[in-house]
Design a protein around this motif. Structure first.
Motif, mmCIF file in Angstrom:
data_model
loop_
_atom_site.group_PDB
_atom_site.id
_atom_site.type_symbol
_atom_site.label_atom_id
_atom_site.label_comp_id
_atom_site.label_asym_id
_atom_site.label_seq_id
_atom_site.Cartn_x
_atom_site.Cartn_y
_atom_site.Cartn_z
ATOM 1 N N VAL A 237 -8.736 20.541 -14.008
ATOM 2 C CA VAL A 237 -9.586 21.270 -13.062
ATOM 3 C C VAL A 237 -9.053 22.690 -12.882
ATOM 4 O O VAL A 237 -9.821 23.660 -12.897
ATOM 5 N N LEU A 238 -7.747 22.834 -12.717
ATOM 6 C CA LEU A 238 -7.138 24.149 -12.536
ATOM 7 C C LEU A 238 -7.384 25.042 -13.751
ATOM 8 O O LEU A 238 -7.753 26.216 -13.605
ATOM 9 N N LEU A 239 -7.204 24.500 -14.938
ATOM 10 C CA LEU A 239 -7.441 25.285 -16.158
ATOM 11 C C LEU A 239 -8.890 25.733 -16.242
ATOM 12 O O LEU A 239 -9.173 26.886 -16.595
ATOM 13 N N LYS A 240 -9.806 24.859 -15.895
ATOM 14 C CA LYS A 240 -11.225 25.212 -15.926
ATOM 15 C C LYS A 240 -11.560 26.252 -14.856
ATOM 16 O O LYS A 240 -12.344 27.175 -15.100
ATOM 17 N N GLN A 241 -10.944 26.136 -13.682
ATOM 18 C CA GLN A 241 -11.162 27.122 -12.621
ATOM 19 C C GLN A 241 -10.683 28.503 -13.054
ATOM 20 O O GLN A 241 -11.248 29.508 -12.656
ATOM 21 N N ARG B 91 -8.803 34.854 -20.550
ATOM 22 C CA ARG B 91 -9.741 35.817 -21.119
ATOM 23 C C ARG B 91 -11.028 35.084 -21.474
ATOM 24 O O ARG B 91 -11.010 33.897 -21.796
ATOM 25 N N GLN B 92 -12.101 35.810 -21.448
ATOM 26 C CA GLN B 92 -13.399 35.214 -21.750
ATOM 27 C C GLN B 92 -13.396 34.635 -23.165
ATOM 28 O O GLN B 92 -12.927 35.266 -24.110
ATOM 29 N N GLY B 93 -13.874 33.426 -23.289
ATOM 30 C CA GLY B 93 -13.965 32.767 -24.580
ATOM 31 C C GLY B 93 -12.766 31.928 -24.961
ATOM 32 O O GLY B 93 -12.789 31.216 -25.962
ATOM 33 N N ALA B 94 -11.694 31.983 -24.168
ATOM 34 C CA ALA B 94 -10.500 31.198 -24.489
ATOM 35 C C ALA B 94 -10.788 29.717 -24.260
ATOM 36 O O ALA B 94 -11.400 29.337 -23.267
ATOM 37 N N GLY B 95 -10.335 28.898 -25.201
ATOM 38 C CA GLY B 95 -10.576 27.472 -25.096
ATOM 39 C C GLY B 95 -9.303 26.656 -25.252
ATOM 40 O O GLY B 95 -8.294 27.138 -25.789
ATOM 41 N N PHE B 96 -9.369 25.426 -24.772
ATOM 42 C CA PHE B 96 -8.225 24.529 -24.868
ATOM 43 C C PHE B 96 -7.825 24.326 -26.325
ATOM 44 O O PHE B 96 -6.644 24.228 -26.647
ATOM 45 N N ARG B 97 -8.816 24.299 -27.203
ATOM 46 C CA ARG B 97 -8.546 24.133 -28.641
ATOM 47 C C ARG B 97 -7.701 25.298 -29.164
ATOM 48 O O ARG B 97 -6.849 25.111 -30.026
ATOM 49 N N ASP B 98 -7.907 26.502 -28.640
ATOM 50 C CA ASP B 98 -7.083 27.656 -29.027
ATOM 51 C C ASP B 98 -5.624 27.411 -28.672
ATOM 52 O O ASP B 98 -4.719 27.723 -29.451
ATOM 53 N N LEU B 99 -5.396 26.851 -27.483
ATOM 54 C CA LEU B 99 -4.027 26.543 -27.055
ATOM 55 C C LEU B 99 -3.382 25.505 -27.971
ATOM 56 O O LEU B 99 -2.227 25.666 -28.378
ATOM 57 N N THR B 100 -4.129 24.461 -28.272
ATOM 58 C CA THR B 100 -3.550 23.400 -29.099
ATOM 59 C C THR B 100 -3.284 23.886 -30.517
ATOM 60 O O THR B 100 -2.300 23.478 -31.124
ATOM 61 N N MET C 40 -0.207 29.578 -23.069
ATOM 62 C CA MET C 40 -1.354 30.022 -22.283
ATOM 63 C C MET C 40 -1.334 31.531 -22.073
ATOM 64 O O MET C 40 -2.381 32.169 -22.027
ATOM 65 N N ARG C 41 -0.153 32.101 -21.948
ATOM 66 C CA ARG C 41 -0.029 33.529 -21.638
ATOM 67 C C ARG C 41 -0.766 34.406 -22.642
ATOM 68 O O ARG C 41 -1.292 35.452 -22.290
ATOM 69 N N THR C 42 -0.801 33.975 -23.885
ATOM 70 C CA THR C 42 -1.495 34.726 -24.931
ATOM 71 C C THR C 42 -2.984 34.866 -24.608
ATOM 72 O O THR C 42 -3.602 35.861 -24.957
ATOM 73 N N PHE C 43 -3.546 33.884 -23.934
ATOM 74 C CA PHE C 43 -4.980 33.841 -23.671
ATOM 75 C C PHE C 43 -5.345 34.233 -22.242
ATOM 76 O O PHE C 43 -6.506 34.157 -21.861
ATOM 77 N N GLN C 44 -4.346 34.653 -21.455
ATOM 78 C CA GLN C 44 -4.609 35.000 -20.059
ATOM 79 C C GLN C 44 -4.641 36.505 -19.862
ATOM 80 O O GLN C 44 -4.044 37.262 -20.627
ATOM 81 N N GLN C 45 -5.324 36.918 -18.804
ATOM 82 C CA GLN C 45 -5.352 38.326 -18.430
ATOM 83 C C GLN C 45 -4.024 38.649 -17.760
ATOM 84 O O GLN C 45 -3.682 38.054 -16.747
ATOM 85 N N THR C 46 -3.272 39.550 -18.350
ATOM 86 C CA THR C 46 -1.896 39.789 -17.904
ATOM 87 C C THR C 46 -1.793 40.512 -16.576
ATOM 88 O O THR C 46 -0.792 40.369 -15.877
ATOM 89 N N GLU C 47 -2.801 41.263 -16.204
ATOM 90 C CA GLU C 47 -2.688 42.068 -14.985
ATOM 91 C C GLU C 47 -2.987 41.287 -13.705
ATOM 92 O O GLU C 47 -2.770 41.769 -12.621
ATOM 93 N N ASP C 48 -3.463 40.065 -13.825
ATOM 94 C CA ASP C 48 -3.869 39.267 -12.668
ATOM 95 C C ASP C 48 -2.854 38.151 -12.403
ATOM 96 O O ASP C 48 -2.506 37.400 -13.302
ATOM 97 N N HIS C 49 -2.403 38.031 -11.149
ATOM 98 C CA HIS C 49 -1.403 37.021 -10.793
ATOM 99 C C HIS C 49 -1.991 35.615 -10.643
ATOM 100 O O HIS C 49 -1.248 34.651 -10.492
#
Length: 111
Positions: free
Chosen positions: A16-20, A61-70, A47-56
Motif C-alpha cells: 500500500v505504501l509503495l502504491k501511495q 518517478r512517473q512510470g516506475a514499476g515494481f518490475r523495474d525494481l526487481t 528504490m532510490r534510482t526510481f524516486q524523486q530525489t528532492e522530495d522527503h
C-alpha cells in the motif's frame, strides 16, 4: 545509539505504501511473494534510482514499476555472482602460484 522511530509494517501495508508513493504494481500477489523473500528494506537502495530525489516523502518517478525494481535487483545479484566467481578464480590461481613456487624451495610445510 540510534533510535528508529518508524513503525514496523507488514507486507500488505508495504505494498500500500509503495502504491501511495506512485509505484506501479501490476501483480500484488507476486510483489507480496518477492517482498516476503527479499524484504522491503533490502529493496530500499534499489528504490532510490526510481524516486524523486528532492522530495522527503520518497515519491516514485512517473512510470516506475515494481518490475523495474526487481529487474535492477536481479541485475545487481547476477553481477555480484559474476564478480565473486572472478575473485575466486584469481584467488585460486594466486595460491597455486605461491604453493608451486614455495613448495619445491621450502617443502610441504613452507619451512
Amino acid at each position: 545509539m540510534r533510535v528508529f522511530q518508524k513503525p514496523v509494517i507488514d507486507i500488505p501495508a508495504q505494498i500500500v505504501l509503495l502504491k501511495q508513493r506512485g509505484l506501479r504494481i501490476q501483480d500484488e500477489a507476486r510483489a507480496h511473494c518477492f517482498l516476503q523473500v527479499v524484504s522491503y528494506f533490502r529493496l530500499t537502495p534499489y528504490m532510490r534510482t526510481f524516486q524523486q530525489t528532492e522530495d522527503h516523502d520518497h515519491p516514485f518517478r512517473q512510470g516506475a514499476g515494481f518490475r523495474d525494481l526487481t529487474r535492477l535487483y536481479d541485475f545487481d545479484r547476477r553481477l555480484r555472482l559474476l564478480v565473486m566467481d572472478a575473485i575466486e578464480r584469481v584467488e585460486v590461481a594466486v595460491r597455486s602460484l605461491i604453493s608451486n613456487h614455495m613448495g619445491p624451495l621450502h617443502g610441504g610445510t613452507g619451512m
